[in-house]
Design a protein around this motif. Structure first.
Motif, short mmCIF file in Angstrom:
data_model
loop_
_atom_site.label_atom_id
_atom_site.label_comp_id
_atom_site.label_asym_id
_atom_site.label_seq_id
_atom_site.Cartn_x
_atom_site.Cartn_y
_atom_site.Cartn_z
N THR A 21 0.84 -1.21 0.00
CA THR A 21 0.00 0.00 0.00
C THR A 21 0.86 1.24 0.00
O THR A 21 0.57 2.21 -0.71
CB THR A 21 -0.94 0.01 1.22
N ARG A 23 3.80 1.65 -1.28
CA ARG A 23 4.34 1.84 -2.64
C ARG A 23 3.27 2.31 -3.62
O ARG A 23 3.52 3.17 -4.45
CB ARG A 23 4.99 0.55 -3.12
N LYS A 24 2.08 1.72 -3.53
CA LYS A 24 0.98 2.08 -4.45
C LYS A 24 0.55 3.53 -4.28
O LYS A 24 0.00 4.12 -5.21
CB LYS A 24 -0.24 1.18 -4.21
N THR A 25 0.77 4.09 -3.11
CA THR A 25 0.35 5.47 -2.84
C THR A 25 1.53 6.45 -2.94
O THR A 25 1.49 7.52 -2.33
CB THR A 25 -0.29 5.58 -1.45
N ASN A 26 2.52 6.09 -3.73
CA ASN A 26 3.71 6.93 -3.90
C ASN A 26 4.35 7.32 -2.57
O ASN A 26 4.73 8.46 -2.34
CB ASN A 26 3.38 8.19 -4.71
N LEU A 27 4.41 6.34 -1.67
CA LEU A 27 5.08 6.49 -0.39
C LEU A 27 4.42 7.54 0.51
O LEU A 27 5.09 8.23 1.28
CB LEU A 27 6.57 6.81 -0.58
N THR A 28 3.10 7.65 0.42
CA THR A 28 2.38 8.65 1.22
C THR A 28 1.46 8.06 2.29
O THR A 28 1.11 8.75 3.23
CB THR A 28 1.53 9.57 0.32
N THR A 29 1.05 6.80 2.14
CA THR A 29 0.11 6.22 3.08
C THR A 29 0.78 5.16 3.95
O THR A 29 1.21 4.13 3.45
CB THR A 29 -1.09 5.59 2.33
#
Length: 101
Positions: A21, A23-29
């Motif tokens: 997750t 990685r999928k959220t561009n390292l934001t979540t």
């Protein structure tokens, strides 16, 4: 003589933190696997919880803080190192006596 509590050490990325997750959220979540909180709640009643994990130390600690699970882990059993292979012998020696109880 009373036996001491068992100690359970977790790896942050392999058992707690949902890296996919992240990685999928561009390292934001920052998120955890689904049953982590319930598992930590249950295990903390019967064992002392700690961490044995590797990576960039400040970033790994931040994962625990951002997901609000740092409170489950005792500082004396929290071992975050850059490379596990460099620390494994010392960790095993530290906890070797625990297995003899």
């Amino acid at each position: 003589m009373q036996k001491s509590k068992k100690i359970i050490l977790f790896d942050i990325d392999d058992t707690l933190f949902d890296t996919a997750t992240f990685r999928k959220t561009n390292l934001t979540t920052f998120s955890l696997y689904e049953d982590v909180i319930d598992t930590l709640e249950t295990l903390s009643k019967i064992a002392d919880l700690g961490i044995f994990s590797e990576g960039e130390i400040a970033f790994q600690r931040n994962k625990l803080i951002e997901t609000n699970i740092e409170k489950y882990f005792l500082k004396e059993h929290t071992h975050i190192v850059e490379r596990k292979v460099d620390a494994i012998e010392n960790i095993l020696m530290r906890y070797a006596d625990q297995n003899k109880l």
